[in-house]
Each structure stands twice: as structure tokens, then as C-alpha cells.
Design a protein around this motif. Structure first.
Motif, PDB file in Angstrom:
ATOM      1  N   TYR A 219      56.412  33.428  83.931  1.00  0.00           N
ATOM      2  CA  TYR A 219      57.381  34.099  85.225  1.00  0.00           C
ATOM      3  C   TYR A 219      56.724  32.666  85.907  1.00  0.00           C
ATOM      4  N   GLY A 220      57.550  32.062  86.837  1.00  0.00           N
ATOM      5  CA  GLY A 220      57.701  30.545  87.721  1.00  0.00           C
ATOM      6  C   GLY A 220      58.837  30.057  87.806  1.00  0.00           C
ATOM      7  N   SER A 221      58.754  29.166  88.854  1.00  0.00           N
ATOM      8  CA  SER A 221      60.185  28.266  89.522  1.00  0.00           C
ATOM      9  C   SER A 221      59.503  27.124  89.864  1.00  0.00           C
ATOM     10  N   THR A 222      60.182  26.331  90.062  1.00  0.00           N
ATOM     11  CA  THR A 222      60.506  25.122  90.047  1.00  0.00           C
ATOM     12  C   THR A 222      59.496  24.706  91.531  1.00  0.00           C
ATOM     13  N   GLU A 223      59.651  25.512  92.412  1.00  0.00           N
ATOM     14  CA  GLU A 223      59.091  25.974  93.818  1.00  0.00           C
ATOM     15  C   GLU A 223      57.596  26.081  94.214  1.00  0.00           C
ATOM     16  N   CYS A 224      57.486  27.252  93.512  1.00  0.00           N
ATOM     17  CA  CYS A 224      56.212  27.516  93.037  1.00  0.00           C
ATOM     18  C   CYS A 224      55.101  27.270  91.823  1.00  0.00           C
ATOM     19  N   GLY A 225      55.820  26.888  90.563  1.00  0.00           N
ATOM     20  CA  GLY A 225      55.201  26.438  89.719  1.00  0.00           C
ATOM     21  C   GLY A 225      54.949  27.702  88.879  1.00  0.00           C
ATOM     22  N   GLY A 226      53.455  27.916  88.027  1.00  0.00           N
ATOM     23  CA  GLY A 226      53.448  29.384  87.233  1.00  0.00           C
ATOM     24  C   GLY A 226      53.286  29.788  88.780  1.00  0.00           C
ATOM     25  N   ILE A 227      53.696  32.156  87.839  1.00  0.00           N
ATOM     26  CA  ILE A 227      53.331  32.698  88.646  1.00  0.00           C
ATOM     27  C   ILE A 227      52.595  33.495  87.830  1.00  0.00           C
ATOM     28  N   GLY A 228      53.353  34.542  87.230  1.00  0.00           N
ATOM     29  CA  GLY A 228      52.560  35.279  85.886  1.00  0.00           C
ATOM     30  C   GLY A 228      53.016  35.185  84.532  1.00  0.00           C
ATOM     31  N   ILE A 229      52.386  35.734  83.704  1.00  0.00           N
ATOM     32  CA  ILE A 229      52.034  35.128  82.547  1.00  0.00           C
ATOM     33  C   ILE A 229      51.890  36.547  81.721  1.00  0.00           C
ATOM     34  N   GLU A 230      53.222  37.000  80.770  1.00  0.00           N
ATOM     35  CA  GLU A 230      52.715  38.260  79.607  1.00  0.00           C
ATOM     36  C   GLU A 230      51.471  38.215  78.704  1.00  0.00           C
ATOM     37  N   CYS A 231      50.787  38.486  78.400  1.00  0.00           N
ATOM     38  CA  CYS A 231      49.986  38.848  77.412  1.00  0.00           C
ATOM     39  C   CYS A 231      50.787  39.551  76.132  1.00  0.00           C
ATOM     40  N   SER A 232      50.088  40.146  74.698  1.00  0.00           N
ATOM     41  CA  SER A 232      50.935  40.534  74.130  1.00  0.00           C
ATOM     42  C   SER A 232      50.989  41.619  73.880  1.00  0.00           C
ATOM     43  N   LYS A 233      50.330  42.866  75.374  1.00  0.00           N
ATOM     44  CA  LYS A 233      50.523  44.050  75.460  1.00  0.00           C
ATOM     45  C   LYS A 233      52.030  44.184  76.024  1.00  0.00           C
ATOM     46  N   HIS A 234      52.898  42.746  76.401  1.00  0.00           N
ATOM     47  CA  HIS A 234      53.881  43.230  76.490  1.00  0.00           C
ATOM     48  C   HIS A 234      54.259  44.556  77.881  1.00  0.00           C
ATOM     49  N   LYS A 235      52.850  44.327  79.211  1.00  0.00           N
ATOM     50  CA  LYS A 235      53.986  45.405  79.632  1.00  0.00           C
ATOM     51  C   LYS A 235      53.493  45.102  81.208  1.00  0.00           C
ATOM     52  N   GLY A 236      54.453  43.641  81.265  1.00  0.00           N
ATOM     53  CA  GLY A 236      54.284  42.954  82.604  1.00  0.00           C
ATOM     54  C   GLY A 236      53.502  41.363  82.246  1.00  0.00           C
ATOM     55  N   TYR A 237      53.848  40.910  83.540  1.00  0.00           N
ATOM     56  CA  TYR A 237      53.127  39.912  84.080  1.00  0.00           C
ATOM     57  C   TYR A 237      51.595  40.150  84.518  1.00  0.00           C
ATOM     58  N   HIS A 238      50.615  39.110  84.204  1.00  0.00           N
ATOM     59  CA  HIS A 238      49.517  39.491  84.834  1.00  0.00           C
ATOM     60  C   HIS A 238      49.495  37.487  85.564  1.00  0.00           C
ATOM     61  N   LEU A 239      48.696  38.042  87.040  1.00  0.00           N
ATOM     62  CA  LEU A 239      49.810  37.485  88.127  1.00  0.00           C
ATOM     63  C   LEU A 239      47.942  35.689  88.067  1.00  0.00           C
ATOM     64  N   MET A 240      49.258  34.787  87.788  1.00  0.00           N
ATOM     65  CA  MET A 240      48.106  33.459  88.140  1.00  0.00           C
ATOM     66  C   MET A 240      47.458  32.980  89.379  1.00  0.00           C
ATOM     67  N   GLU A 241      46.292  34.472  88.866  1.00  0.00           N
ATOM     68  CA  GLU A 241      45.650  34.391  90.411  1.00  0.00           C
ATOM     69  C   GLU A 241      44.680  33.029  91.369  1.00  0.00           C
TER      70      GLU A 241
END
Length: 399
Positions: A219-241
């Protein structure tokens, strides 16, 4: 907190608009003492920056190394300017190695737009410069990137990773038979990264079966770049803190919401010098959850629920298209291409049949009954055999 204060100091010193808004909000210096005080920083809204390339620019124009833009409903784009540091240093420092497992042994096919927007070049930089991965710059159906050539290149160079949108991943595998290329034999992927569009977990499950590999969301956008990445458990996006601070707010009041409550996603970029986004209202809907993931990653989790503008109001309730898609995709006789049309509160589903002996009337009745049983919505159904494919973002909702 240090990163946010560094960003506030940067925009205070380098941008007239940001500074004036902070001063109007009562700031006498660009600093907050706690993360809770971030709520006192003014929001950045899309309408403010749409069509204005200088509004939040925080560097001398000669320092700009790359410009991306997104088109909006008004026709005026949102410009995003990156310095070379934004592109090649800051965006690559935090690599999230526990989630991204690509290496110099992989061949990554990037079937994302290279024109105007960020996704194509963003993923290319990530794979090439952070992980040393070989990259196939496929693009996404442009003049020099027809589907047959893209599939042939993936076959010849034995691509192991594909980064693309959900609809284009479906289109590639659908068209592979037409060109005599067998997925799983001629092309054997180990991972697909989906971005640029949202989709349901059931849509993803189908892609995993078709491609024979793991499929994860980015999950990301052109405006903000990367925001979240889903891990192999597939239970939501880990925030790119290392890149962003994410908040959830009540869209009406603008007040921050606690974990577990659904609202609008607000993003502050932490490492951007060209055009930092400070409390940027994305228009996306989701909720945050304190990390409990068993994958070992400690970053908190974001659950995405779609875009505010695409929510469907039926019988006085708002429904996410992802939710409706999830239940529609539970029906094996329904294909991957569909439309949701809402007219005066009445939902019509246009769907294509898929490998079925059911008549159009039988399939329509099955869809009507399934949606009523699963989600309690009475809808009209039209079976079509000609839903157009697209090389751009798939338009699935018509209101």
C-alpha cells in the motif's frame, strides 16, 4: 517523534504555506513534545495542492530530480517532486528485510505505470538498488509494452517476482493462454506484489491459484510513497514506520480515532525533503491495530477498507467495494471482471460467467441469492460477456 520534528522544522524553514498554517494553528516553533500533539498540526488536503506544483515545495527547483503526478477527478493533477536524495537514499535506507525477501538471485517483472506516476520507477529503484535484483521494466500495456511481449520477456528471463495491479495480474494470466504461454511451466513465479488498486482477499486467493505462488499487497501512493507492506501471514499491512507516521481520523470532525476504529487514513512522511506531506488526508479508509502478528515483524498493522469516494451506500449503510467483491468472488462461476452500479440506492452487479454450465439466468439468480444470504443486500444482477479489460486502473464502481 524526532523524525516528525525534523520534518516540521524543514517545512517551517523552507515553505511559506506550511509555516503560515502552523503559525495560524498557534505554533511559535516547529516542534511537538509528544506524538499526541501531532493532532494539533493542521491537515494537508488534496484540494490545496491539486494543480499547484509550488505550494508545498521545500527545496530550490533546481534540486528536483524527478517529478511524478497523479490525475484527479477535477482533471488537475497533484504534482510530487523528489530530490535525488528522496529517490535513491531516504526511500531505500529502511529495507524491511523481514518482509521483502527479494535478492540478487531474483528477476523482478514490474508491470506498473512508468508514465507520470510513481509505482513503476519506485519498485524498480527498490528492487535494483536495495536488493540488487534484476528488473524487467514491463510497464503496463503501453505502446511499447503489449501483453504478449511482456509475457514473452517474463518467460525468456524466467521472472521470479511480479509487481503489478490486481486487475493486470488477472489480465496477464487470462491472456497467457491466448499466446501459448503456460503459467506454472513457462513462467514460474515465487511471489507477486500487488499495488495501485485495492482488492479483496478472495480476489487475491484466485490470483494465487492461477499463478501458483504467494500474492501479497503493498500500500502506497505517488504523494506519500510506501505506507504499508503485507507479510506472509496476510493479516493487514505492516506500517513502514521508517518512512511514514499514520493516523486514523474521524472524516467529519478530524479528531484522531483509537486503534480498532475505522476512519480516514492520514499520512505524514518522515524522510522526504522535496515535498514532505504533513498530515496528508489520503481519502482512504481503514483502521490501525497494535501489532500482534506472529511473523516476527514489530511494526503496527493497518487494515485497508477502500476509498471514501468509492463507498456504496445501500439501505442506509455504507459498504466497501472490497467487501462486496469478497462475497462475489466466493462464487466460482463468476469471473474476475465485474461492475458495481449504484442508482438511487439500488445496487446492480454486472458479472461475467467463468467456466460454468449455468445459463445466464441461473447464474444471475445464484448471485442474487448468495449476496442476500452473505451480506443481506437485495441486488439486481446482469450477466455480461463483454466487460472491457483495462490497462489502467480498473474502474469497478459506478455511482
Amino acid at each position: 517523534l524526532k523524525a516528525i520534528n525534523a520534518t516540521l522544522a524543514h517545512v517551517w524553514n523552507k515553505n511559506e504555506y506550511y509555516r503560515s498554517k502552523l503559525e495560524e494553528a498557534g505554533f511559535t516553533e516547529p516542534k511537538i513534545d509528544s506524538l499526541e500533539q501531532l493532532a494539533s498540526v493542521p491537515f494537508l488536503k488534496k484540494d490545496v495542492i491539486r494543480g499547484d506544483k509550488m505550494k508545498i515545495l521545500c527545496v530550490d527547483p533546481k534540486e528536483i530530480g524527478q517529478v511524478h503526478l497523479t490525475s484527479g477527478t477535477s482533471g488537475k493533477p497533484i504534482y510530487t517532486a523528489y530530490t535525488l536524495a528522496d529517490q535513491y537514499v531516504y526511500d531505500l535506507l529502511p529495507k524491511y528485510l523481514a518482509i521483502f525477501e527479494e535478492s540478487d538471485e531474483d528477476v523482478a517483472a514490474i508491470a506498473l505505470p512508468y508514465e507520470f506516476a510513481l509505482p513503476g520507477l519506485g519498485f524498480q529503484r527498490l528492487f535494483q538498488f536495495a536488493f540488487g535484483t534484476t528488473v524487467l521494466s514491463l510497464g503496463k500495456g503501453g505502446y511499447m509494452a503489449p501483453v504478449d511481449k511482456s509475457l514473452e520477456l517474463m518467460k525468456e528471463y524466467q521472472a521470479t517476482v511480479l509487481a503489478t495491479t490486481p486487475s493486470y495480474a488477472a489480465l496477464l494470466v487470462e491472456q497467457s493462454e491466448r499466446y501459448g504461454i503456460k503459467i506454472g511451466e513457462d513462467i514460474r513465479l515465487k511471489k507477486i506484489w500487488l499495488t495501485g488498486e485495492g482488492c479483496s482477499s478472495m480476489f487475491r486467493d484466485r490470483l494465487e491459484k492461477w499463478w501458483g505462488c504467494e500474492v501479497s499487497f503493498f500500500y502506497g501512493s505517488t504523494e506519500c510513497g510506501g505506507i504499508g507492506i503485507e507479510c506472509s501471514k496476510h493479516k493487514g499491512y505492516h506500517l513502514m514506520e521508517g518512512h511514514v507516521k499514520v493516523e486514523i481520523i474521524d472524516p467529519s470532525s478530524g479528531k484522531p480515532l483509537p486503534n480498532g476504529q475505522t476512519g480516514e487514513i492520514v499520512v505524514t512522511t518522515l524522510l522526504r525533503e522535496g515535498m514532505p506531506m504533513v498530515r496528508y488526508r489520503t481519502g482512504d479508509i481503514g483502521y490501525l491495530q497494535q501489532n500482534r502478528c506472529t511473523c516476527g515483524t514489530t511494526m503496527d498493522v493497518l487494515h485497508l477498507r477502500g476509498r471514501m469516494e468509492n463507498m456504496l451506500r445501500v439501505n442506509g449503510e455504507d459498504y466497501s467495494p472490497f467487501l462486496l467483491e469478497h462475497f462475489l468472488m466466493e462464487i466460482p462461476e463468476v469471473g474476475m471482471w465485474y461492475h458495481f452500479r449504484l442508482n438511487q440506492g439500488v445496487l446492480t452487479i454486472e458479472a461475467e460467467p467463468f467456466q460454468t454450465n449455468l445459463s445466464d439466468e441461473q447464474l444471475a439468480e445464484k448471485i442474487r441469492k448468495h449476496m442476500a444470504d452473505r451480506i443481506g443486500i437485495e441486488c439486481q444482477v446482469e450477466i455480461r460477456h463483454d466487460i472491457p479489460r483495462t490497462f489502467g486502473k480498473a474502474t469497478r464502481v459506478f455511482v
